[in-house]
Structure formats: structure tokens, C-alpha cells
Write a protein that holds these residues in place. Sequence first.
Motif, PDB file in Angstrom:
ATOM      1  N   HIS A  34       0.805  -1.177   0.120  1.00  0.00           N
ATOM      2  CA  HIS A  34       0.051   0.019  -0.077  1.00  0.00           C
ATOM      3  C   HIS A  34       0.778   1.328  -0.059  1.00  0.00           C
ATOM      4  O   HIS A  34       1.887   1.414   0.754  1.00  0.00           O
ATOM      5  CB  HIS A  34      -0.932  -0.035   1.430  1.00  0.00           C
ATOM      6  CG  HIS A  34      -2.085  -0.817   1.178  1.00  0.00           C
ATOM      7  ND1 HIS A  34      -3.156  -1.073   0.345  1.00  0.00           N
ATOM      8  CD2 HIS A  34      -1.830  -2.237   1.901  1.00  0.00           C
ATOM      9  CE1 HIS A  34      -3.659  -2.126   0.880  1.00  0.00           C
ATOM     10  NE2 HIS A  34      -2.907  -2.883   1.657  1.00  0.00           N
ATOM     11  N   LEU A  35       0.501   2.223  -0.788  1.00  0.00           N
ATOM     12  CA  LEU A  35       1.621   3.463  -1.199  1.00  0.00           C
ATOM     13  C   LEU A  35       0.542   4.618  -1.111  1.00  0.00           C
ATOM     14  O   LEU A  35      -0.531   4.552  -1.835  1.00  0.00           O
ATOM     15  CB  LEU A  35       2.203   3.139  -2.380  1.00  0.00           C
ATOM     16  CG  LEU A  35       3.044   2.137  -2.467  1.00  0.00           C
ATOM     17  CD1 LEU A  35       3.455   1.949  -3.909  1.00  0.00           C
ATOM     18  CD2 LEU A  35       4.168   2.260  -1.720  1.00  0.00           C
ATOM     19  N   GLY A  36       0.771   5.622  -0.101  1.00  0.00           N
ATOM     20  CA  GLY A  36       0.282   6.977  -0.184  1.00  0.00           C
ATOM     21  C   GLY A  36       1.529   7.827  -0.950  1.00  0.00           C
ATOM     22  O   GLY A  36       2.310   7.878  -0.319  1.00  0.00           O
ATOM     23  N   LEU A  37       1.026   8.520  -2.100  1.00  0.00           N
ATOM     24  CA  LEU A  37       1.965   9.273  -3.048  1.00  0.00           C
ATOM     25  C   LEU A  37       1.530  10.567  -3.207  1.00  0.00           C
ATOM     26  O   LEU A  37       0.709  10.912  -3.177  1.00  0.00           O
ATOM     27  CB  LEU A  37       2.294   8.357  -4.346  1.00  0.00           C
ATOM     28  CG  LEU A  37       2.089   6.849  -4.271  1.00  0.00           C
ATOM     29  CD1 LEU A  37       2.097   6.342  -5.900  1.00  0.00           C
ATOM     30  CD2 LEU A  37       3.781   6.486  -3.740  1.00  0.00           C
ATOM     31  N   ARG A  38       2.362  11.380  -3.099  1.00  0.00           N
ATOM     32  CA  ARG A  38       2.700  13.026  -3.396  1.00  0.00           C
ATOM     33  C   ARG A  38       2.461  12.917  -4.821  1.00  0.00           C
ATOM     34  O   ARG A  38       3.255  12.499  -5.631  1.00  0.00           O
ATOM     35  CB  ARG A  38       3.854  13.461  -2.695  1.00  0.00           C
ATOM     36  CG  ARG A  38       4.074  13.507  -1.362  1.00  0.00           C
ATOM     37  CD  ARG A  38       4.999  14.304  -0.779  1.00  0.00           C
ATOM     38  NE  ARG A  38       6.250  13.543  -1.001  1.00  0.00           N
ATOM     39  CZ  ARG A  38       7.007  12.820  -0.022  1.00  0.00           C
ATOM     40  NH1 ARG A  38       6.163  12.778   0.905  1.00  0.00           N
ATOM     41  NH2 ARG A  38       8.057  12.072  -0.268  1.00  0.00           N
ATOM     42  N   GLY A  39       1.640  13.860  -5.320  1.00  0.00           N
ATOM     43  CA  GLY A  39       1.402  14.125  -6.733  1.00  0.00           C
ATOM     44  C   GLY A  39       0.541  13.374  -7.345  1.00  0.00           C
ATOM     45  O   GLY A  39      -0.110  12.205  -6.729  1.00  0.00           O
ATOM     46  N   SER A  40       0.028  13.797  -8.491  1.00  0.00           N
ATOM     47  CA  SER A  40      -1.146  12.936  -9.211  1.00  0.00           C
ATOM     48  C   SER A  40      -0.369  11.858 -10.193  1.00  0.00           C
ATOM     49  O   SER A  40       0.775  12.025 -10.511  1.00  0.00           O
ATOM     50  CB  SER A  40      -1.960  13.647 -10.091  1.00  0.00           C
ATOM     51  OG  SER A  40      -1.326  14.752 -10.856  1.00  0.00           O
ATOM     52  N   CYS A  79      -2.495  14.251  -4.202  1.00  0.00           N
ATOM     53  CA  CYS A  79      -1.777  13.018  -3.770  1.00  0.00           C
ATOM     54  C   CYS A  79      -2.584  11.909  -4.446  1.00  0.00           C
ATOM     55  O   CYS A  79      -3.684  11.985  -4.894  1.00  0.00           O
ATOM     56  CB  CYS A  79      -2.016  12.897  -2.321  1.00  0.00           C
ATOM     57  SG  CYS A  79      -0.792  14.249  -1.204  1.00  0.00           S
ATOM     58  N   SER A  80      -1.937  10.580  -4.375  1.00  0.00           N
ATOM     59  CA  SER A  80      -2.489   9.515  -5.134  1.00  0.00           C
ATOM     60  C   SER A  80      -2.303   8.289  -4.187  1.00  0.00           C
ATOM     61  O   SER A  80      -1.384   8.081  -3.236  1.00  0.00           O
ATOM     62  CB  SER A  80      -1.874   9.119  -6.166  1.00  0.00           C
ATOM     63  OG  SER A  80      -1.848  10.052  -7.063  1.00  0.00           O
ATOM     64  N   THR A  81      -3.349   7.519  -4.143  1.00  0.00           N
ATOM     65  CA  THR A  81      -3.300   6.306  -3.280  1.00  0.00           C
ATOM     66  C   THR A  81      -3.123   5.086  -4.346  1.00  0.00           C
ATOM     67  O   THR A  81      -3.923   5.133  -5.346  1.00  0.00           O
ATOM     68  CB  THR A  81      -4.852   5.920  -2.515  1.00  0.00           C
ATOM     69  OG1 THR A  81      -5.066   7.069  -1.700  1.00  0.00           O
ATOM     70  CG2 THR A  81      -5.240   4.592  -1.837  1.00  0.00           C
ATOM     71  N   LEU A  82      -2.579   4.212  -3.902  1.00  0.00           N
ATOM     72  CA  LEU A  82      -2.060   3.017  -4.802  1.00  0.00           C
ATOM     73  C   LEU A  82      -1.646   1.856  -4.086  1.00  0.00           C
ATOM     74  O   LEU A  82      -1.471   2.071  -2.828  1.00  0.00           O
ATOM     75  CB  LEU A  82      -0.847   3.446  -5.588  1.00  0.00           C
ATOM     76  CG  LEU A  82      -0.361   2.639  -7.006  1.00  0.00           C
ATOM     77  CD1 LEU A  82      -1.101   2.620  -8.105  1.00  0.00           C
ATOM     78  CD2 LEU A  82       1.364   2.748  -7.269  1.00  0.00           C
ATOM     79  N   TYR A  83      -2.287   0.777  -4.570  1.00  0.00           N
ATOM     80  CA  TYR A  83      -1.660  -0.560  -4.091  1.00  0.00           C
ATOM     81  C   TYR A  83      -1.347  -1.510  -5.259  1.00  0.00           C
ATOM     82  O   TYR A  83      -1.916  -1.408  -6.176  1.00  0.00           O
ATOM     83  CB  TYR A  83      -2.655  -1.086  -3.097  1.00  0.00           C
ATOM     84  CG  TYR A  83      -3.552  -2.118  -3.445  1.00  0.00           C
ATOM     85  CD1 TYR A  83      -3.675  -2.934  -4.490  1.00  0.00           C
ATOM     86  CD2 TYR A  83      -4.942  -2.307  -2.646  1.00  0.00           C
ATOM     87  CE1 TYR A  83      -4.638  -3.954  -4.803  1.00  0.00           C
ATOM     88  CE2 TYR A  83      -5.850  -3.336  -2.915  1.00  0.00           C
ATOM     89  CZ  TYR A  83      -5.885  -4.138  -4.054  1.00  0.00           C
ATOM     90  OH  TYR A  83      -6.690  -5.023  -4.429  1.00  0.00           O
ATOM     91  N   ARG A 134       8.338   9.824  -4.380  1.00  0.00           N
ATOM     92  CA  ARG A 134       6.850  10.306  -4.011  1.00  0.00           C
ATOM     93  C   ARG A 134       6.191   9.774  -2.661  1.00  0.00           C
ATOM     94  O   ARG A 134       4.929  10.060  -2.452  1.00  0.00           O
ATOM     95  CB  ARG A 134       5.903   9.888  -5.223  1.00  0.00           C
ATOM     96  CG  ARG A 134       6.223  10.673  -6.543  1.00  0.00           C
ATOM     97  CD  ARG A 134       5.174   9.819  -7.533  1.00  0.00           C
ATOM     98  NE  ARG A 134       5.238  10.650  -8.904  1.00  0.00           N
ATOM     99  CZ  ARG A 134       4.366  11.348  -9.389  1.00  0.00           C
ATOM    100  NH1 ARG A 134       3.352  11.798  -8.623  1.00  0.00           N
ATOM    101  NH2 ARG A 134       4.472  12.003 -10.557  1.00  0.00           N
ATOM    102  N   ILE A 135       6.848   8.642  -2.007  1.00  0.00           N
ATOM    103  CA  ILE A 135       6.233   8.023  -1.040  1.00  0.00           C
ATOM    104  C   ILE A 135       5.835   8.851   0.124  1.00  0.00           C
ATOM    105  O   ILE A 135       6.881   9.427   0.762  1.00  0.00           O
ATOM    106  CB  ILE A 135       6.947   6.773  -0.780  1.00  0.00           C
ATOM    107  CG1 ILE A 135       6.891   5.701  -1.913  1.00  0.00           C
ATOM    108  CG2 ILE A 135       6.485   6.086   0.350  1.00  0.00           C
ATOM    109  CD1 ILE A 135       7.856   4.604  -1.850  1.00  0.00           C
ATOM    110  N   ALA A 136       4.725   8.929   0.713  1.00  0.00           N
ATOM    111  CA  ALA A 136       4.363   9.684   1.857  1.00  0.00           C
ATOM    112  C   ALA A 136       3.902   8.665   2.853  1.00  0.00           C
ATOM    113  O   ALA A 136       4.379   9.144   4.107  1.00  0.00           O
ATOM    114  CB  ALA A 136       3.270  10.563   1.456  1.00  0.00           C
ATOM    115  N   THR A 137       3.531   7.451   2.456  1.00  0.00           N
ATOM    116  CA  THR A 137       3.107   6.512   3.644  1.00  0.00           C
ATOM    117  C   THR A 137       3.255   5.221   2.625  1.00  0.00           C
ATOM    118  O   THR A 137       2.836   5.067   1.636  1.00  0.00           O
ATOM    119  CB  THR A 137       1.389   6.912   3.815  1.00  0.00           C
ATOM    120  OG1 THR A 137       1.205   7.941   4.545  1.00  0.00           O
ATOM    121  CG2 THR A 137       0.918   5.577   4.897  1.00  0.00           C
TER     122      THR A 137
END
Length: 496
Positions: A309-315, A366-370, A411-414
Motif C-alpha cells: 500500500h502506497l500513499g504518494l505525493r502528486g497525481s 496526492c494519490s492512493t495506490l496498491y 513520491r512515497i508519503a505512506t
Amino acid sequence: MTTALIIGAGFGGLALALRLQSAGIATTVVEARDRPGGRAYVWRRDGFTFDAGPTVITDPDCLRELWELSGGSIERDVELLPVSPFYRLLWNDGSQFDYSNDEAALQAEIARFEPKDVAGYARFLAYSESVYRTGYVDLGAKPFLRMGDMARAAPALVRRRAWRSVYAAVSAHIANEKLRQAFSFHTLLVGGNPMRTSSIYALIHSLEKRGGVWFAKGGTNALVDAMVRHFERLGGKLILSDPVSHIASTGSVVTGVTTRSGRQFEADLVATNGDLVHSYGLIADSRYAAAKSRALRRKRFSPSLFVLHLGLRGSLPQVAHHSILFSDRYKPLLDDIYDRGRVPGDPSLYLHHPSATDASVAPADCSTLYALAPVPNLGKADPDWKTFGMSYRETVLDRIEQTLIPDLRKRIATIFHYSPADFATDLGAHLGNAFSLEPLLTQSAYFRAHNRDDHFSNLYFVGAGTHPGAGIPGVVASAKATASLILDRHRHRTSD
């Protein structure tokens, strides 16, 4: 009033609860975790919403029906958003295929790879339609309790050549290898190896084309919360954070459950949405249940998953809502996962990027990605996931950077991950499986766990381990099959 107790608040358990409560059966759902959803759990961290499990919603009509049973409307509780393209498929050589419901666009995509396969695809689609009618419409919500039920279904299965694999069925019509992968990978989303899962599962393609691919605004767990709201509105009761520790039985009936906190609940019937092996293990002092558990352990269980699971900065405008990153190895990689027990160093990945459709699942800009990688279950490969998971995280990040997002790490925030060990611990999943029994022809319909137990006359099963199998439409259909058995018995009792 007839009373029912359901163990587990996953999609199957909640769908069954809605059907029973709508029919006037006083239903209580007992869930071990602090939130409903089961495999469709959710985490909210640093402003990001992370769905734990199923993110591809197909056949929305099977969900709408759960509200319509009581005169309600799903739109009151949740908004379903269309996803387009359905999937973006990517290979390491830079090839890309947008898989959509736009027939002209889809044919153009196919023609870019192999013009002759446009006609082959039309033949495959016709086959997919035929198995959809047989496997989903006719048999999907029909319980298989007796061998005779299977015998009656056999002629239709023979006509559809159900002994072939999905990959073989696709290959009979489509020549290009990448297109063969594009139209056979779907079984992986329900735990099946395309090289040996019955061609009946080619119905998934028709299911998607007929109903579309959807996302619940706010995340898949928003759909779970909607089901709970409607269930409680109808008078149902949900108990959280209290695992069932024992199913009581007398002779050939179950009488209720005891939870870890010591609470005891009696009910006229018990249904379990839990793992099959774990569920039978709850029936202590029963030689039948112990034998059933041993028999289940000898079956083939699906692989597990490693989910990053990745919380990313930017679109990420270049990343579709659903993407598949294929390894250069298709069959050899599947052999590693399903048979050899090797965790792939070159994983194929499913990427879920919900902020492509719904900005509410991530903070502004920001963007959510898994990233989901199929891996062997713990019975085939059991590294120390506490330490190995941290190194495998880097393998997955490398794959995404090389294929799609070159500056991913910056980009990783979380960041956090979920491994087969977590499936075993959090969900009681035998061997840390992600989809229950592997969907083989010899483990389908009558040969899967029955929707009503063969010995305990009022013990029922619902969810991925029962007929028809995993995936949201599958477990919702299992609830329909199980409810039909319960309500038929309920009608007989009330008419006596």
C-alpha cells in the motif's frame, strides 16, 4: 421468530444477513475484527484510504437486488462509479493494451497486436457468453448438495468443454500470446491458475462486458458500510471485535456460539462466512467436524497475496484505475506460485489506483495506490514474512519504477504491506490463502464446500469456499444459494 447467527461480516456474510433479515429472520452477525468487511477491510492513514482486498466490482445488479428485497435502493447508501478502461495491461517491452467496453476501441486494440485475432476474439466472446449463461445465470446461485445436482448440470458443462482451462479456451480462438494473457488473466482475481482453472470461468469476460466495472465512491469498504447500514435499518444486529471461539452442537444440530469475550448466543441456525478449516475447528468434541477439517486440509487451496500500500505525493495521470503489469514469464511464473512454491523475483502485479476515479481517497494533490503480487500460500512457501516482506517490498517497488512510475520512491508519503502471514493471523485463513479453495473443476459446484453442511442440518456456509466461489459476484451468489436453502426450510417450518 426464527433466529440466525452469521459468523463473519465479509461480503458473503453481509449479503446473506440482508437476505435473511429482509425475509423476517432475526439475524445477528458476529465479526472478529474491529470493522466489517473481512477481506474487504480498510485502513485510513495520513488522509489516505487503503482498501485491503477486492476492488473490482462487477455485476452491480446482484448488489442492487440486496436492497430491492425490502423495497430499498442501493443509491440511498452508496454511489457506484464506472471505471474506464476496465484495465490497462502493460508488458516489459513497452506494449500496452487498454481493455474497455467500447467495442470499436477494443477491436482496434486487438488489431494493433494481431489483426486476425479480431475475428478470433468475436468467437471467444460468443463462447464466454455461452458459459456465462450456463455457469452464472443457470448454476451460479443454485446449491449443489447431492451428486444428482452435479449429474443434472454435467451435460451443459460437457457441451461447454469445461474440462479445458481458461487459457486453452482463449488459445483456441486467439493466436497472439499477449492477447492470450489479456483474456485469460481474470482467473487470478479469484485465485485460479489460468492454465488449469475450468474454462467455465471465461464467463468473467462476459460478466464484465454486460455489467461494466465499477468502484464504490470512498472505496470498496464504503460498499461494505452501506450494506451494514441497510442491514441495521432492517433491524439486524452487528457485533464487532469479538471472535467466535466455539460453535456448540448437539447430535446433528448446532445450537449457537460462544465468543472470546465469553458471550453465548443461541440461534435456530448458524452460518459461517469464515475460513472453512477454521470454521470446522470451532466445533469442538465432534469427530465429524474433525474428520471434515482433515479432509479439507488435503484439498488444494489458492495462493496468497503480497499487497503493498502506497500513499504518494502528486497525481498519476498516466496510471489507470486498474493496471496489470505482466512478467516476461507467464506460465513459468504461475508454476512457481501454484506448484513449485517459489516467491517470484519478477512478479506480475495488479495495481489499484482509486484516485484515478475518486479523488476523495487521497489528500489534495496526492494519490492512493496498491500493488498486489500473487505469491505461494504458506503450505508451499513460508519465508519469515516479517523480514522477507521488507525485502520483497523493494522488489515490487523496483517493478513499478521500471515499468510505470520512474520516480516512485521519491513520491512515497505512506507505505505498508500485507503478507500471507497477515492473511493467516487476521482472517484465520488456512495456509494464509487469499481466495479459499483453488477453483479447479474437481473443487467446484458439488465438489466445493456445500452451502448446507451434510451432517449438521442447520449449519450453513457462505463465501469464497462455497459454491460458486471467490470474487464479489461469486460470494454474493453464494449468499443467494445459501439463503434459498434456509428460507425453504423456514417456510416449511412456519407452514407446519
